[in-house]
Each structure stands twice: as C-alpha cells, then as structure tokens.
Design a protein around this motif. Structure first.
Motif, PDB file in Angstrom:
ATOM      1  N   ARG A 133       0.834  -1.206   0.000  1.00 43.99           N
ATOM      2  CA  ARG A 133       0.000   0.000   0.000  1.00 43.99           C
ATOM      3  C   ARG A 133       0.864   1.249   0.000  1.00 43.99           C
ATOM      4  O   ARG A 133       0.578   2.216  -0.698  1.00 43.99           O
ATOM      5  CB  ARG A 133      -0.938  -0.014   1.210  1.00 43.99           C
ATOM      6  CG  ARG A 133      -1.966   1.114   1.196  1.00 43.99           C
ATOM      7  CD  ARG A 133      -2.894   1.033   2.397  1.00 43.99           C
ATOM      8  NE  ARG A 133      -3.696  -0.191   2.361  1.00 43.99           N
ATOM      9  CZ  ARG A 133      -3.616  -1.163   3.249  1.00 43.99           C
ATOM     10  NH1 ARG A 133      -2.771  -1.068   4.260  1.00 43.99           N
ATOM     11  NH2 ARG A 133      -4.372  -2.228   3.143  1.00 43.99           N
ATOM     12  N   TYR A 163       2.252   1.737  -3.366  1.00 50.07           N
ATOM     13  CA  TYR A 163       1.200   1.880  -4.376  1.00 50.07           C
ATOM     14  C   TYR A 163       1.314   0.821  -5.471  1.00 50.07           C
ATOM     15  O   TYR A 163       1.216   1.085  -6.674  1.00 50.07           O
ATOM     16  CB  TYR A 163       1.211   3.297  -4.983  1.00 50.07           C
ATOM     17  CG  TYR A 163      -0.163   3.757  -5.363  1.00 50.07           C
ATOM     18  CD1 TYR A 163      -0.559   3.808  -6.690  1.00 50.07           C
ATOM     19  CD2 TYR A 163      -1.071   4.115  -4.386  1.00 50.07           C
ATOM     20  CE1 TYR A 163      -1.835   4.205  -7.042  1.00 50.07           C
ATOM     21  CE2 TYR A 163      -2.350   4.507  -4.717  1.00 50.07           C
ATOM     22  CZ  TYR A 163      -2.726   4.567  -6.051  1.00 50.07           C
ATOM     23  OH  TYR A 163      -3.994   4.958  -6.390  1.00 50.07           O
ATOM     24  N   ARG A 211      -6.698   2.859  -9.735  1.00 45.76           N
ATOM     25  CA  ARG A 211      -7.819   3.786  -9.893  1.00 45.76           C
ATOM     26  C   ARG A 211      -9.149   3.048  -9.813  1.00 45.76           C
ATOM     27  O   ARG A 211     -10.095   3.545  -9.204  1.00 45.76           O
ATOM     28  CB  ARG A 211      -7.686   4.496 -11.238  1.00 45.76           C
ATOM     29  CG  ARG A 211      -8.779   5.504 -11.518  1.00 45.76           C
ATOM     30  CD  ARG A 211      -8.638   6.725 -10.647  1.00 45.76           C
ATOM     31  NE  ARG A 211      -7.498   7.532 -11.003  1.00 45.76           N
ATOM     32  CZ  ARG A 211      -7.194   8.682 -10.427  1.00 45.76           C
ATOM     33  NH1 ARG A 211      -7.928   9.138  -9.437  1.00 45.76           N
ATOM     34  NH2 ARG A 211      -6.138   9.366 -10.810  1.00 45.76           N
ATOM     35  N   ARG A 246      -9.786   0.340  -8.124  1.00 41.51           N
ATOM     36  CA  ARG A 246     -10.042  -0.029  -6.733  1.00 41.51           C
ATOM     37  C   ARG A 246     -10.626   1.149  -5.962  1.00 41.51           C
ATOM     38  O   ARG A 246     -11.511   0.975  -5.119  1.00 41.51           O
ATOM     39  CB  ARG A 246      -8.750  -0.519  -6.069  1.00 41.51           C
ATOM     40  CG  ARG A 246      -8.282  -1.888  -6.556  1.00 41.51           C
ATOM     41  CD  ARG A 246      -7.224  -2.458  -5.639  1.00 41.51           C
ATOM     42  NE  ARG A 246      -5.988  -1.690  -5.696  1.00 41.51           N
ATOM     43  CZ  ARG A 246      -5.013  -1.918  -6.566  1.00 41.51           C
ATOM     44  NH1 ARG A 246      -5.141  -2.875  -7.466  1.00 41.51           N
ATOM     45  NH2 ARG A 246      -3.910  -1.186  -6.542  1.00 41.51           N
ATOM     46  N   GLU A 247     -10.158   2.352  -6.260  1.00 39.41           N
ATOM     47  CA  GLU A 247     -10.698   3.529  -5.592  1.00 39.41           C
ATOM     48  C   GLU A 247     -12.160   3.753  -5.971  1.00 39.41           C
ATOM     49  O   GLU A 247     -12.985   4.098  -5.126  1.00 39.41           O
ATOM     50  CB  GLU A 247      -9.863   4.756  -5.946  1.00 39.41           C
ATOM     51  CG  GLU A 247      -8.478   4.716  -5.348  1.00 39.41           C
ATOM     52  CD  GLU A 247      -7.641   5.888  -5.793  1.00 39.41           C
ATOM     53  OE1 GLU A 247      -8.226   6.877  -6.293  1.00 39.41           O
ATOM     54  OE2 GLU A 247      -6.414   5.826  -5.650  1.00 39.41           O
ATOM     55  N   GLN A 259     -14.258   1.185  -4.141  1.00 40.51           N
ATOM     56  CA  GLN A 259     -14.421   1.548  -2.723  1.00 40.51           C
ATOM     57  C   GLN A 259     -15.445   2.666  -2.560  1.00 40.51           C
ATOM     58  O   GLN A 259     -16.237   2.661  -1.615  1.00 40.51           O
ATOM     59  CB  GLN A 259     -13.066   1.966  -2.146  1.00 40.51           C
ATOM     60  CG  GLN A 259     -12.091   0.813  -1.976  1.00 40.51           C
ATOM     61  CD  GLN A 259     -10.681   1.274  -1.643  1.00 40.51           C
ATOM     62  OE1 GLN A 259     -10.436   2.469  -1.464  1.00 40.51           O
ATOM     63  NE2 GLN A 259      -9.746   0.336  -1.586  1.00 40.51           N
ATOM     64  N   MET A 260     -15.420   3.622  -3.483  1.00 40.42           N
ATOM     65  CA  MET A 260     -16.386   4.714  -3.432  1.00 40.42           C
ATOM     66  C   MET A 260     -17.805   4.190  -3.630  1.00 40.42           C
ATOM     67  O   MET A 260     -18.740   4.597  -2.937  1.00 40.42           O
ATOM     68  CB  MET A 260     -16.065   5.755  -4.509  1.00 40.42           C
ATOM     69  CG  MET A 260     -17.012   6.947  -4.540  1.00 40.42           C
ATOM     70  SD  MET A 260     -16.611   8.092  -5.879  1.00 40.42           S
ATOM     71  CE  MET A 260     -17.133   7.124  -7.308  1.00 40.42           C
ATOM     72  N   ARG A 277     -12.027  15.125  -4.369  1.00 41.27           N
ATOM     73  CA  ARG A 277     -10.723  14.517  -4.141  1.00 41.27           C
ATOM     74  C   ARG A 277      -9.688  15.611  -3.918  1.00 41.27           C
ATOM     75  O   ARG A 277      -9.788  16.707  -4.470  1.00 41.27           O
ATOM     76  CB  ARG A 277     -10.300  13.673  -5.359  1.00 41.27           C
ATOM     77  CG  ARG A 277     -11.254  12.528  -5.685  1.00 41.27           C
ATOM     78  CD  ARG A 277     -11.428  11.584  -4.507  1.00 41.27           C
ATOM     79  NE  ARG A 277     -10.187  10.976  -4.093  1.00 41.27           N
ATOM     80  CZ  ARG A 277      -9.715   9.849  -4.594  1.00 41.27           C
ATOM     81  NH1 ARG A 277     -10.393   9.201  -5.524  1.00 41.27           N
ATOM     82  NH2 ARG A 277      -8.578   9.349  -4.171  1.00 41.27           N
TER      83      ARG A 277
END
Length: 289
Positions: A23, A26, A197, A199-200, A203-204, A261
């Motif tokens: 993590r 990255y 990107r 994965r983000e 999650q959102m 963001r």
C-alpha cells in the motif's frame, strides 16, 4: 537487482507486512511478494520469514536492509547533485495528469512564469496518477500534479479539493444534480479491473451503496470522452475537464452529496532546486485559488 527492488526491501522491513508495504508503495500485494521472492532467489538468501499475517526480517535480511538504505541514500545524494546542476540551468519539469493540466496546472504555471520569466518550464502529460508517480520517482520530473493518495516515499503538498462530476451523453433522463444513489445500475466507463484507480472507484461505490454497470473498462483516458459521446455510458471525472466535455457536446452534472478529491503537488524526499522551491512557495501562498 535494481533500485526498485531495494525500495521494496526497505518498505517491507519498515512495515512488517506485505499488505502495508504494498500500500505504501502503491503496488499490488502479490506483485510485491513476487518481487521479494525473485530477489531472494537471485541473492540465494532468505530476507524475510513469514510469520502469521506479517513478516520478520532475518539476520541476513537485516544486513541487506541496512545496505539497501545506504544505497538509496547514496542515490538521493547523486540526484541532489543533478538537481543542483538543473537549478543552475533554471529549468522546471512538472508531470501532470491530463485532467489537471489545462486547469490547475495552467493557472499555477501562468502565475509562476510571470514571476520567473527566466525559468524554462516543461510540462509532461502522464497517464494518470501512476504515471505522475513514476515520472517523479524516475527523475523525469521535479514535481508532480495529481490527486491523492500517493506512495509514502513521496512528499505531498495539498492544493485544493476538486469536485467529481458525472459526464453523460445528451438525452439521458437525469436531474440537473444527480443523487449518488442514481449511479446504481447506471452504465459507466470505468478504469480497468485490478488497477489502483479502479479499486478507488469500487471503494467509493461500496461506501455509497451503489453498483453501477461497467459499460467499458479501460485505462486509455484519451478515449473516455469519445466513448461517452458514442453513447457507451457515462463517466465520473473531475470538474476540471467539464469545459472540454461541454465542447464535445456532452452534459456535465454535479453529484449529491458532492464527491471531492484532494489535489496535490508531489515530489521525492530530497533537496529541491531553487526553481522547484520557488514554485512550491508560490503554490502554497494560494495563487492557485
């Protein structure tokens, strides 16, 4: 053996779990584990002993970690010499994501160039945050302009919070402000599966309890607006590209509740040339506002 592998070893030793180390770097955890295994095989020694969900540095590993830190410190000193040389030439290289370059980057550079006309400024357009991080790490750029988060080996200077908007083809039956709940079942153009990107985004979606339909999955940002224009689906992107989307005949709508963001300038942990320090000082005074 290369510098990237040395960074992986140091991060793993500092975080004591592959998950946390990956993590911070990255990268995907399986990629980090594979890189460590490859290095251990290349060196013919075990650097980390697996213990439950974490790792323990072996006796040989401690020696390697110490030498790796010294090697990375030496590289940073060499980079500082190169930075000093570039500073004498009054050059500034900035890597930016495509969505930020025309707006925020443009405003910053205009203000900077007015105050520093003798500095040659080069803007490098990168393919998303990963491209910016890579350019800064590889010394192809002095600074990067991207959204957060970035790996912990980089230093970030937050500038502003930028709104995420919905960009759609004309004719969709949607209110002027779209409730986030309406994304449920909506056809969206999304980054490729497995990418940071994506994965983000996932999650959102989980956070807001929605499950859009992936109409197209690609990391080729250059095709995103064309895909929307062709009616493939809608797109979640920054308001900074709204003008470009409107010129393409698309409809831009805010979301409710708003999704924002953090945008930041990032750089490596090293001594910065004067031209770079001046740019940071200008940005931090709020000229970008």
């Amino acid at each position: 053996m290369n510098l990237q592998q040395l960074r992986y070893v140091v991060a793993t030793a500092e975080h004591r779990t592959m998950t946390d180390a990956a993590r911070s770097l990255y990268i995907a955890q399986p990629a980090l584990s594979r890189a460590i295994r490859d290095l251990e095989r290349e060196l013919g020694m075990t650097l980390f002993a697996r213990s439950g969900r974490g790792v323990v540095v072996t006796a040989q590993g401690r020696r390697v970690v110490k030498l790796a830190k010294e090697a990375l410190d030496a590289v940073r000193e060499i980079e500082a010499l190169a930075n000093h040389s570039r500073s004498a030439e009054k050059e500034l290289r900035i890597a930016s994501t495509p969505g930020l370059e025309p707006g925020l980057a443009g405003r910053l550079l205009h203000a900077y160039s007015e105050k520093n006309p003798a500095v040659r400024v080069h803007v490098m357009r990168c393919d998303g945050r990963d491209g910016v991080v890579s350019a800064v790490r590889d010394q192809r750029a002095d600074l990067g302009l991207t959204d957060l988060p970035v790996p912990t080996d980089l230093i970030s200077h937050p500038l502003e919070r930028q709104e995420v908007v919905l960009i759609s083809p004309p004719g969709l039956d949607l209110p002027d402000t779209v409730p986030v709940a309406r994304l449920n079942g909506m056809r969206l153009i999304l980054p490729a599966k497995g990418s940071a990107r994506r994965r983000e985004f996932d999650q959102m979606f989980i956070k807001h309890g929605v499950r859009p339909v992936a109409a197209c999955e690609t990391d080729d940002r250059g095709t995103w607006l064309a895909q929307v224009r062709a009616g493939v689906g809608s797109l979640l992107w920054y308001r900074g590209v709204a003008e470009q989307a409107v010129r393409a005949g698309l409809v831009v709508r805010p979301l409710n509740p708003p999704i924002r963001r953090v945008i930041a300038i990032v750089h490596a942990r090293r001594r910065l040339p004067v031209a770079v320090q001046d740019f940071l000082a200008l940005a931090e005074k709020g000229i970008a506002a």
